[in-house]
Design a protein around this motif. Structure first.
Motif, PDB file in Angstrom:
ATOM      1  N   THR A 180       0.850  -1.183   0.000  1.00 16.08           N
ATOM      2  CA  THR A 180       0.000   0.000   0.000  1.00 16.08           C
ATOM      3  C   THR A 180       0.896   1.247   0.000  1.00 16.08           C
ATOM      4  OG1 THR A 180      -0.057   0.171   2.404  1.00 16.08           O
ATOM      5  CG2 THR A 180      -1.697  -1.282   1.370  1.00 16.08           C
ATOM      6  N   GLN A 183       2.707   1.458   3.226  1.00 13.79           N
ATOM      7  CA  GLN A 183       3.726   0.422   3.347  1.00 13.79           C
ATOM      8  C   GLN A 183       4.933   0.728   2.464  1.00 13.79           C
ATOM      9  OE1 GLN A 183       1.510  -3.041   2.249  1.00 13.79           O
ATOM     10  NE2 GLN A 183       0.484  -3.246   4.235  1.00 13.79           N
ATOM     11  N   ALA A 198      -2.410  -5.908   0.899  1.00 16.40           N
ATOM     12  CA  ALA A 198      -3.690  -5.765   1.580  1.00 16.40           C
ATOM     13  C   ALA A 198      -4.827  -6.145   0.639  1.00 16.40           C
ATOM     14  CB  ALA A 198      -3.895  -4.329   2.062  1.00 16.40           C
ATOM     15  N   PRO A 204      -7.272   0.101   6.536  1.00 14.62           N
ATOM     16  CA  PRO A 204      -6.636  -1.159   6.930  1.00 14.62           C
ATOM     17  C   PRO A 204      -7.559  -2.346   6.732  1.00 14.62           C
ATOM     18  CG  PRO A 204      -6.336   0.540   8.616  1.00 14.62           C
ATOM     19  CD  PRO A 204      -7.350   1.070   7.644  1.00 14.62           C
ATOM     20  N   ASP A 205      -6.964  -3.528   6.590  1.00 11.54           N
ATOM     21  CA  ASP A 205      -7.750  -4.747   6.431  1.00 11.54           C
ATOM     22  C   ASP A 205      -8.591  -5.080   7.662  1.00 11.54           C
ATOM     23  OD1 ASP A 205      -7.117  -5.331   3.835  1.00 11.54           O
ATOM     24  OD2 ASP A 205      -5.608  -6.846   4.292  1.00 11.54           O
TER      25      ASP A 205
END
Length: 330
Positions: A180, A183, A198, A204-205
């Motif tokens: 991402t 990231q 992800a 976020p997941d």
């Protein structure tokens, strides 16, 4: 060397046994995972630990069972298809579901997990199995394409088109493995991350998800397009079967050319739907909250498919006699 296919009367090969056994094993695993859902209260990122093995086991059961049937219809390249199907079962389905189940038993996430060396290795095994599965499915599609002269035309088109759209759906999984933006920044800064990749886009997941599927309700989710595209493998042959059944009552559908054209129209629409769902997710939109642009695109796609299907039926109704028997030619 004996033919690895089981023969039925008339020389037609039977179902691909390794894939059929694989499908049965996945069904048993799905039942075991369902039991785990009932008795094991552990969660990972807010989801029950056994939910992912349950979903993947069902999906793999459909994948293996469908390809077993498809290969069973083949009259050409049977030995090659047998080996390709066997490699897909042993090198794709079994390693990936084993990795997912292993991580569920440990109570950790299976996808995008780089927290420990073991987690990284498990995810690498899953990635390698996924690549192999894509290649084997592509190869099977190529050889099944050569069966057009031995299958009824609508099904002869539904099988390779279903595989083609399914491969596109599989490919969405590779989008999920990319870092991402956050990231990527952390990696550029030299940080070691526990998670790279992800399912979600824009959040976020770990966010809220839909029941059973777990698809995110507060962000885009690439799994939606992945799921829909993947199961074109089953959907498009079922369309061909459904049209054949309708042909008993609807005169215009007794023409193989008409049914074939409708299969192609549905396949294009199904591929368009897969793209639309991926596009929606990449714009950080949940499936349940499409904006006006997404709704307009969906309406345009639906309208185009409806017009194309209507055009096929209208053109056919003008040339097909009122009592045309079911065509026997291919």
């Amino acid at each position: 060397m004996t033919n690895p296919f089981t023969r039925r009367p008339g020389g037609t090969p039977g179902a691909h046994l390794p894939l059929a056994l694989c499908a049965a094993a996945m069904a048993v695993l799905a039942l075991a995972a369902a039991t785990g859902l009932a008795v094991d209260g552990r969660t990972v990122l807010g989801e029950p630990v056994w939910l992912k093995p349950f979903k993947f086991a069902l999906s793999f059961a459909l994948y293996a069972g469908t390809l077993s049937w498809m290969i069973g219809q083949a009259r050409r390249w049977r030995r090659t298809l047998w080996w390709l199907g066997t490699v897909a079962a042993a090198g794709f389905v079994l390693p990936e579901i084993s990795a997912i189940t292993f991580q569920a038993g440990r109570g950790v996430r299976s996808h995008f997990n780089f927290e420990t060396g073991l987690d990284s290795t498990v995810f690498a095994v899953m990635g390698g199995a996924a690549y192999l599965g894509w290649l084997m499915t592509f190869a099977m599609g190529v050889f099944l394409l050569s069966q057009k002269r031995t299958l009824e035309r609508p099904m002869a088109w539904a099988v390779p088109l279903g595989i083609a759209v399914s491969l596109a759906g599989m490919s969405v999984g590779y989008l999920m493995t990319a870092p991402t933006p956050e990231q990527a920044q952390a990696l550029d800064a030299g940080l070691k991350l526990a998670t790279i990749g992800a399912h979600s886009v824009g959040a976020p997941d770990a966010g809220a998800g839909m029941p059973l599927t777990g698809w995110k309700t507060g962000a885009g989710d690439l799994r939606v397009g992945h799921f829909v595209g993947l199961h074109a493998l089953q959907a498009l042959p079922l369309v061909a079967v459904g049209l054949r059944l309708l042909a008993r009552r609807v005169t215009v559908l007794r023409d193989l050319t008409v049914r074939t054209a409708l299969v192609v129209v549905v396949a294009i629409g199904y591929g368009g739907l897969t793209w639309l769902l991926v596009w929606q997710a990449q714009r950080s939109q949940p499936l349940t909250s499409p904006d006006a642009t997404t709704l307009t695109a969906a309406a345009t796609l639906l309208g185009a498919v409806a017009l194309a299907a209507a055009g096929v039926l209208l053109a056919a109704s003008r040339r097909v006699p009122a009592r045309t028997p079911v065509a026997a030619t291919r």
